[in-house]
Scaffold this active site. Structure first.
Site, PDB file in Angstrom:
ATOM      1  N   LYS A 140      62.913  66.718  10.661  1.00  0.00           N
ATOM      2  CA  LYS A 140      62.039  67.129   9.544  1.00  0.00           C
ATOM      3  C   LYS A 140      62.307  68.588   9.206  1.00  0.00           C
ATOM      4  CE  LYS A 140      58.918  69.809  11.931  1.00  0.00           C
ATOM      5  NZ  LYS A 140      58.709  71.231  11.741  1.00  0.00           N
ATOM      6  N   PRO A 168      69.283  69.678  16.928  1.00  0.00           N
ATOM      7  CA  PRO A 168      69.201  70.735  17.948  1.00  0.00           C
ATOM      8  C   PRO A 168      67.787  70.832  18.538  1.00  0.00           C
ATOM      9  CG  PRO A 168      70.087  71.593  15.877  1.00  0.00           C
ATOM     10  CD  PRO A 168      69.668  70.186  15.616  1.00  0.00           C
ATOM     11  N   GLY A 227      62.689  73.771  15.477  1.00  0.00           N
ATOM     12  CA  GLY A 227      61.716  73.660  14.380  1.00  0.00           C
ATOM     13  C   GLY A 227      61.986  72.469  13.484  1.00  0.00           C
ATOM     14  N   GLY A 268      62.675  67.552  16.579  1.00  0.00           N
ATOM     15  CA  GLY A 268      63.550  66.600  17.281  1.00  0.00           C
ATOM     16  C   GLY A 268      62.796  65.743  18.291  1.00  0.00           C
ATOM     17  N   GLY A 269      62.068  66.380  19.193  1.00  0.00           N
ATOM     18  CA  GLY A 269      61.322  65.639  20.226  1.00  0.00           C
ATOM     19  C   GLY A 269      60.242  64.768  19.593  1.00  0.00           C
ATOM     20  N   ASP A 280      53.395  67.146  15.388  1.00  0.00           N
ATOM     21  CA  ASP A 280      54.353  66.761  14.343  1.00  0.00           C
ATOM     22  C   ASP A 280      54.711  65.275  14.394  1.00  0.00           C
ATOM     23  OD1 ASP A 280      54.651  69.139  12.992  1.00  0.00           O
ATOM     24  OD2 ASP A 280      56.304  69.844  14.258  1.00  0.00           O
TER      25      ASP A 280
END
Ligand code: C5P
Length: 291
Positions: free
Chosen positions: A11, A96, A100, A103-104, A138
Site C-alpha cells: 500500500k 521491502p 511504510g 508489507g507485514g 493497516d
C-alpha cells in the site's frame, strides 16, 4: 482442503494526517490509501499437528506469533471455531520490510482472504476487516485494498473512486524507520500543516491527477529526524524527473512519485536504485474483493 496461494499487495499513503492522540496509546488518522502492484506471495498449506507456523524467504522474519501472518491465521481459525487446525504459511517477500508500504499487514490480510477461500467464504469483507483490526492498524485496509479513505486507527474505511491512470516510482533508502518511534517523535512536534484531504478527495472525484498530486502530504515528514533529509532528497530527484507529486508513505522510509502514464521511467528508477539501493515501478491495483 487445498493449498491456497494469494498475492499480498503493498500500500501507499497518498496522504497521511494524524488528527488526535488517543487515551489507548494509538492516534486518530485520516489517510487516503492506494494498493499497488508490488506484492509478496503467500502460500497456505493445511497440516496436521495443530500448530500455525510461517516461513519467509528472508531469514530474519520470525515464523511464530510475532509474524502478523501467523496472528491473522490464528484470529481467523478462532473466529470460525476451528482453532487447532494446523497451517503452514510460506511468504515470498518482494515488498521491502520497515518501509511504510504495509508489507507485514498485507501478508496478514492475504492470509485472511486465502483462509476465507479455503473454508468456502464463511466471512464477508466487513467481517474480515473486523478480524484484521485485531492484527494491526493497516491490516483492515489491506483486506480489500484499492483506493480508500481510512480513519480512526485505520479501520474506518470508505472505498473511493480509483485513481486516474498513472504510474508510481517507489524508492526505499537502505535505512528503515520504526513506526512507534516516529509516532513518539510526532507527539513532540506541534503540527502546523495538515494535508488538504477534502481538496484531495475532490480532485480524485473529478479525476484530476495533477490536483491530486499537488495535495499529497504526509505529516510524518514534519518530524525532527535527520534521516528524513534523505526522504527530501529522493522527493527532489522524483520531481526533477517529472513526477507530478512525491511523498513519503506511512512512517517511511519509502518515498514515491506519481507520473503520468506513458512516461519513460527507466532513467529515474536506475538513478534512484544506484543511489539508495531499492527502486521499483508500480501501478495502482483496484479493490480486490467486495461484499
Ligand atoms: O497497529 P499496529 O500494531 O500496526 O501499530 C504499531 C504502533 O504504531 C502502535 O503500537 C502505536 O505505537 C503506533 N500507532 C499509533 N496510532 C495508529 C497506528 C499505529 O499510535 N493509528
Amino acid at each position: 482442503m487445498d493449498i491456497i496461494t494469494e498475492k499480498a499487495y503493498a500500500k501507499l499513503n497518498i496522504s497521511l494526517d494524524v488528527t488526535d492522540r488517543r487515551s489507548d496509546g494509538f492516534h486518530d488518522m485520516v489517510m487516503v490509501m492506494q494498493t499497488v502492484s508490488l506484492c509478496d506471495e503467500i502460500r497456505i498449506t493445511p497440516v496436521s499437528g495443530g500448530r500455525v507456523t510461517a516461513k519467509c524467504d528472508l531469514p530474519f522474519i520470525p515464523g511464530d506469533e510475532r509474524n502478523l501472518a501467523v496472528r491473522a491465521a490464528l484470529c481467523f481459525l478462532e473466529a470460525l471455531g476451528t482453532a487447532g487446525q494446523g497451517l503452514h504459511i510460506e511468504v515470498m517477500k518482494h515488498i521491502p520490510v520497515g518501509a511504510g508500504m504495509g508489507g507485514g499487514s498485507s501478508d496478514a490480510a492475504a492470509v485472511l482472504r486465502g483462509l476465507n477461500r479455503m473454508y468456502g467464504m464463511p466471512f464477508g469483507v466487513g467481517e474480515l476487516e473486523t478480524l484484521a483490526c485485531q492484527v494491526g492498524s493497516d491490516v483492515p485496509f489491506c483486506v480489500a485494498g484499492g483506493t480508500a479513505l481510512a480513519k480512526g486507527r485505520g479501520e474506518k474505511l470508505t472505498p473511493l473512486r480509483p485513481l486516474p491512470p498513472c504510474r508510481f516510482v517507489i524508492c526505499k533508502p537502505e535505512f528503515s524507520i520504526s513506526t512507534p518511534e516516529l509516532f513518539r517523535k510526532l507527539d513532540r512536534v506541534n503540527l502546523r500543516n495538515h494535508p488538504d484531504t477534502a481538496g484531495l478527495l475532490l480532485a480524485l472525484e473529478r479525476g484530476e491527477l495533477g490536483g491530486l498530486c499537488r495535495r499529497m502530504y504526509n505529516v510524518f515528514e514534519d518530524v525532527e529526524d535527520r534521516r528524513l533529509r534523505v526522504v527530501s532528497e529522493i522527493k527532489g530527484i522524483l520531481l526533477d524527473h517529472g513526477a507530478l507529486g512525491a511523498v513519503m508513505t506511512g512512517t517511511g522510509s519509502s518515498t514515491f512519485g506519481v507520473f503520468e502514464p506513458g512516461r519513460e521511467l527507466a532513467g529515474v528508477c536506475g538513478a534512484l536504485k544506484e543511489s539508495y539501493g531499492f527502486c521499483v515501478e508500480a501501478e495502482a491495483v483496484d479493490r480486490l474483493c467486495a461484499d
